[in-house]
Design a protein around this motif. Sequence first.
Motif, PDB file in Angstrom:
ATOM      1  N   MET A 213      76.373  64.277  48.046  1.00 13.92           N
ATOM      2  CA  MET A 213      75.054  64.756  48.464  1.00 13.92           C
ATOM      3  C   MET A 213      74.238  63.611  49.065  1.00 13.92           C
ATOM      4  O   MET A 213      74.282  62.488  48.560  1.00 13.92           O
ATOM      5  CB  MET A 213      74.315  65.308  47.252  1.00 13.92           C
ATOM      6  N   ILE A 214      73.522  63.931  50.117  1.00 13.11           N
ATOM      7  CA  ILE A 214      72.650  62.927  50.747  1.00 13.11           C
ATOM      8  C   ILE A 214      71.208  63.369  50.550  1.00 13.11           C
ATOM      9  O   ILE A 214      70.816  64.447  51.005  1.00 13.11           O
ATOM     10  CB  ILE A 214      72.981  62.792  52.255  1.00 13.11           C
ATOM     11  N   TYR A 215      70.451  62.565  49.863  1.00 14.58           N
ATOM     12  CA  TYR A 215      69.080  62.937  49.534  1.00 14.58           C
ATOM     13  C   TYR A 215      68.115  62.361  50.567  1.00 14.58           C
ATOM     14  O   TYR A 215      67.913  61.137  50.626  1.00 14.58           O
ATOM     15  CB  TYR A 215      68.717  62.435  48.139  1.00 14.58           C
ATOM     16  N   LEU A 216      67.556  63.239  51.381  1.00 24.89           N
ATOM     17  CA  LEU A 216      66.583  62.803  52.394  1.00 24.89           C
ATOM     18  C   LEU A 216      65.260  63.545  52.176  1.00 24.89           C
ATOM     19  O   LEU A 216      64.699  64.152  53.084  1.00 24.89           O
ATOM     20  CB  LEU A 216      67.126  63.071  53.806  1.00 24.89           C
ATOM     21  N   ASP A 217      64.767  63.466  50.968  1.00 26.67           N
ATOM     22  CA  ASP A 217      63.535  64.183  50.619  1.00 26.67           C
ATOM     23  C   ASP A 217      62.623  63.299  49.766  1.00 26.67           C
ATOM     24  O   ASP A 217      61.982  63.773  48.828  1.00 26.67           O
ATOM     25  CB  ASP A 217      63.904  65.480  49.874  1.00 26.67           C
ATOM     26  N   ALA A 218      62.556  62.024  50.140  1.00 27.25           N
ATOM     27  CA  ALA A 218      61.774  61.069  49.349  1.00 27.25           C
ATOM     28  C   ALA A 218      60.285  61.396  49.365  1.00 27.25           C
ATOM     29  O   ALA A 218      59.561  61.028  48.438  1.00 27.25           O
ATOM     30  CB  ALA A 218      62.000  59.655  49.879  1.00 27.25           C
ATOM     31  N   ALA A 219      59.826  62.096  50.414  1.00 22.23           N
ATOM     32  CA  ALA A 219      58.403  62.429  50.475  1.00 22.23           C
ATOM     33  C   ALA A 219      58.038  63.486  49.436  1.00 22.23           C
ATOM     34  O   ALA A 219      56.866  63.648  49.096  1.00 22.23           O
ATOM     35  CB  ALA A 219      58.032  62.915  51.877  1.00 22.23           C
ATOM     36  N   ALA A 220      59.046  64.225  48.957  1.00 18.55           N
ATOM     37  CA  ALA A 220      58.787  65.210  47.906  1.00 18.55           C
ATOM     38  C   ALA A 220      58.824  64.556  46.541  1.00 18.55           C
ATOM     39  O   ALA A 220      57.953  64.756  45.704  1.00 18.55           O
ATOM     40  CB  ALA A 220      59.816  66.342  47.982  1.00 18.55           C
ATOM     41  N   THR A 221      59.859  63.769  46.330  1.00 18.58           N
ATOM     42  CA  THR A 221      59.937  62.982  45.093  1.00 18.58           C
ATOM     43  C   THR A 221      61.011  61.915  45.267  1.00 18.58           C
ATOM     44  O   THR A 221      61.980  62.108  46.010  1.00 18.58           O
ATOM     45  CB  THR A 221      60.242  63.870  43.865  1.00 18.58           C
ATOM     46  N   SER A 222      60.824  60.815  44.548  1.00 16.52           N
ATOM     47  CA  SER A 222      61.776  59.705  44.692  1.00 16.52           C
ATOM     48  C   SER A 222      62.976  59.954  43.788  1.00 16.52           C
ATOM     49  O   SER A 222      63.079  59.374  42.705  1.00 16.52           O
ATOM     50  CB  SER A 222      61.093  58.391  44.306  1.00 16.52           C
ATOM     51  N   PHE A 223      63.861  60.814  44.257  1.00 13.60           N
ATOM     52  CA  PHE A 223      65.062  61.096  43.461  1.00 13.60           C
ATOM     53  C   PHE A 223      65.918  59.835  43.293  1.00 13.60           C
ATOM     54  O   PHE A 223      66.503  59.600  42.237  1.00 13.60           O
ATOM     55  CB  PHE A 223      65.872  62.202  44.139  1.00 13.60           C
ATOM     56  N   LEU A 224      65.977  59.038  44.359  1.00 14.48           N
ATOM     57  CA  LEU A 224      66.799  57.815  44.311  1.00 14.48           C
ATOM     58  C   LEU A 224      65.990  56.669  43.693  1.00 14.48           C
ATOM     59  O   LEU A 224      65.447  55.829  44.383  1.00 14.48           O
ATOM     60  CB  LEU A 224      67.260  57.436  45.724  1.00 14.48           C
ATOM     61  N   LYS A 225      65.926  56.688  42.385  1.00 12.39           N
ATOM     62  CA  LYS A 225      65.098  55.677  41.707  1.00 12.39           C
ATOM     63  C   LYS A 225      65.965  54.512  41.243  1.00 12.39           C
ATOM     64  O   LYS A 225      67.150  54.698  40.951  1.00 12.39           O
ATOM     65  CB  LYS A 225      64.444  56.284  40.473  1.00 12.39           C
ATOM     66  N   PRO A 226      65.352  53.339  41.109  1.00 11.95           N
ATOM     67  CA  PRO A 226      66.104  52.251  40.471  1.00 11.95           C
ATOM     68  C   PRO A 226      66.395  52.639  39.011  1.00 11.95           C
ATOM     69  O   PRO A 226      65.551  53.268  38.359  1.00 11.95           O
ATOM     70  CB  PRO A 226      65.151  51.053  40.555  1.00 11.95           C
ATOM     71  N   PRO A 227      67.551  52.271  38.490  1.00 10.71           N
ATOM     72  CA  PRO A 227      67.925  52.694  37.126  1.00 10.71           C
ATOM     73  C   PRO A 227      66.935  52.270  36.046  1.00 10.71           C
ATOM     74  O   PRO A 227      66.829  52.909  35.009  1.00 10.71           O
ATOM     75  CB  PRO A 227      69.283  52.006  36.909  1.00 10.71           C
TER      76      PRO A 227
ATOM     77  N   ALA B  68      58.670  73.342  59.724  1.00 13.21           N
ATOM     78  CA  ALA B  68      59.468  72.262  60.314  1.00 13.21           C
ATOM     79  C   ALA B  68      60.428  71.750  59.236  1.00 13.21           C
ATOM     80  O   ALA B  68      60.216  71.962  58.046  1.00 13.21           O
ATOM     81  CB  ALA B  68      58.567  71.125  60.800  1.00 13.21           C
ATOM     82  N   VAL B  69      61.479  71.095  59.708  1.00 13.44           N
ATOM     83  CA  VAL B  69      62.421  70.462  58.775  1.00 13.44           C
ATOM     84  C   VAL B  69      61.966  69.011  58.592  1.00 13.44           C
ATOM     85  O   VAL B  69      61.853  68.272  59.571  1.00 13.44           O
ATOM     86  CB  VAL B  69      63.861  70.476  59.334  1.00 13.44           C
ATOM     87  N   ARG B  70      61.703  68.646  57.370  1.00 13.26           N
ATOM     88  CA  ARG B  70      61.248  67.279  57.125  1.00 13.26           C
ATOM     89  C   ARG B  70      62.361  66.478  56.472  1.00 13.26           C
ATOM     90  O   ARG B  70      62.912  66.888  55.446  1.00 13.26           O
ATOM     91  CB  ARG B  70      60.028  67.286  56.209  1.00 13.26           C
ATOM     92  N   VAL B  71      62.685  65.352  57.087  1.00 14.32           N
ATOM     93  CA  VAL B  71      63.571  64.397  56.426  1.00 14.32           C
ATOM     94  C   VAL B  71      62.726  63.166  56.087  1.00 14.32           C
ATOM     95  O   VAL B  71      61.858  62.776  56.859  1.00 14.32           O
ATOM     96  CB  VAL B  71      64.784  63.988  57.301  1.00 14.32           C
ATOM     97  N   SER B  72      62.946  62.613  54.927  1.00 10.56           N
ATOM     98  CA  SER B  72      62.144  61.455  54.521  1.00 10.56           C
ATOM     99  C   SER B  72      63.048  60.493  53.765  1.00 10.56           C
ATOM    100  O   SER B  72      63.841  60.899  52.919  1.00 10.56           O
ATOM    101  CB  SER B  72      60.956  61.905  53.671  1.00 10.56           C
ATOM    102  N   PHE B  73      62.918  59.236  54.137  1.00  9.15           N
ATOM    103  CA  PHE B  73      63.888  58.234  53.701  1.00  9.15           C
ATOM    104  C   PHE B  73      63.339  57.329  52.609  1.00  9.15           C
ATOM    105  O   PHE B  73      62.149  57.019  52.564  1.00  9.15           O
ATOM    106  CB  PHE B  73      64.321  57.376  54.892  1.00  9.15           C
ATOM    107  N   SER B  74      64.258  56.897  51.785  1.00  7.13           N
ATOM    108  CA  SER B  74      63.967  55.907  50.753  1.00  7.13           C
ATOM    109  C   SER B  74      64.690  54.618  51.144  1.00  7.13           C
ATOM    110  O   SER B  74      65.706  54.663  51.855  1.00  7.13           O
ATOM    111  CB  SER B  74      64.521  56.410  49.414  1.00  7.13           C
TER     112      SER B  74
END
Lengths: 381, 79
Positions: free
Chosen positions: A1-15, A351-357
Motif C-alpha cells: 500500500m502507498i499512503y498519499l494522504d498525509a494531509a488527512a492524517t500522518s499515517f506514516l509516523k516515526p516509530p 478533486a483527488v488529493r494526494v499529499s506527501f509525507s
Amino acid sequence: MIYLDAAATSFLKPPCVAQAVVEAMETVGSPGRGAHPLTLSASRTVWACREAVAQLLGVSDPARVCFTNNSTTALNTAICGLFGPGDHVITTALEHNSVLRPLYRLAEQGLELTILPADEQGMICCEDLSRALRPNTRGVVCNHASNVTGNVVDVEKIGVFCREHDLYFVVDASQSAGVLEVNQQTMGASVVCFTGHKGLLGPQGTGGLCVAPDVTLRPLVVGGSGVHSYDHRHPAQLPEGLEAGTLNAHGLAGLLAGVGYILEHGRETLYRQEMELAKSFIQGVRDIPGVTLYGDVDAPQRTAVVSFNLGEEDAGEVADVLAEEFGICTRAGAHCAPLIHEALGTSQRGAVRVSFSHRNTPQDVAQAIEAVKQLACRLEI
Amino acid sequence: MLRKPQLRLVVTFHTTAEALKTEQVARQLGLEGRLIPVPQALSAGCGLAWSGPPETETDLKHALREAEVIPEQLVTLTI
C-alpha cells in the motif's frame, strides 16, 4: 500500500510516537489531578509537550499552549471565545468547515461575516481585507495553508494588517504546523490553532490553541480543572482555563514524541524532503492528457498537497480505482472546504488529493504517476 | 499522626503549569524538595505545592524570579 494522504492524517509516523503512547499508557496517571508519582509523571509529560509545541510554534510561554482533542475544537474555542453577536469578522473562501461552521452558527445569532473570495487558482487577495473593514470589525480568521491546493496565505501580512487595525487574528495552522514555519509572535497571531496528528506527527485526539499573552478567551467548555474546586466558576488562568476535563495525556505523550522528532531532524529538512516528492509528482502528471491540477502548483512556497482531476471523471471514482487497483491511498471529495471548491469549479465532482509525507519514497511517487498515466490511457483522453 | 511534623518551606501556585515550572527550575539548581499536595493549612488555586527545607528559600525565590513564576503563597510552616 502507498499512503498519499498525509494531509488527512500522518499515517506514516516515526516509530517513537506509538512507543511513547504505549509507554505513557503503562506509566502515567491523570495529569493535573493530585500529587502521587503517576499523576506527577503525567503532568510532567503534558508540560514537556507544551514546551516542545511552544518551541516549534514560536509561542512565548508554554503555559499558553492549551490542549484540545483536535483543531476543530481549538478553532471553535477561539472563534466562539473571541466573537459574538454584533461583531464583524472577516474570513476567507479557503477555509475548512471547522472555521466556516462556527462562524455560520454565530452569524445566525447576529455576527456579521465577510468571506473574502478566492480566485480560480484558489488564492485570496490580501488587499480585499481593507475593503472589508467595518467600524465593528473585531477580527480575521484565516487558514495558513489550504488543505485542498497546498497554497500558502501570507499570514504575516495579515498579522500586520490586524495589528494596524487592532483586530484579533486567528490562524488555522492545521495544515502548516510542523510543516511550514509557524511562529505565533512573528505572525502576530492572537490565537494559533493546530492539530496534533498531521504535520506534528502525533496521534489523533490531540491538538490545541496557542493564545497570545494579551488575549483572553471565553472557554467553550467548563468543568473539572484540578484547581479551585470550590469555585462556581472555571478558573481563568491558562492553560487550565481552556482545558476543562482530563487531558489526553497518552496522546500528548505521542505528540511530544512527534514534535521532538521534528525538532531533532529539523522541520525545514523534513519539509524539503516532502516538497521534493510533491514537485516530482506535479512534474510527472502535469502533462498527462486529461489531468487538471488545481491551485498555484508552481508557487515558491506551498505544502506537499496536490489536487487534480482526470478528464471528466468523478474524483471519488478515480480515488477508488487508485486504492482498489493500485493500492494508492488518496482523498477525494470536497475535503470539508466547500468554498474553495466553488472557486476552483469542482463543487460537483470534487478533486483527488494526494499529499506527501517526508516518509514517502521516490518509488511511491513513481508508482502514483504511473497509475495516473494508466488511468488516463484507459479513459482514452 | 502519620509522619513526624517538620518545618518546611511550602510554595503554592495559581496553576499546575507554574508548579511544574518550579519543580523544573528547582531540579536544575539541585535544590532539595518536591511537589506535594497543598497542605490543608493553605488554600491554593493549584492542588500542587512545592516543598523543600526552609534554607532553600533564598535560592528558590531567586529561581522563581528568573523563571517569572509568581507563587500564590510562599511560607514556612510545620507540616
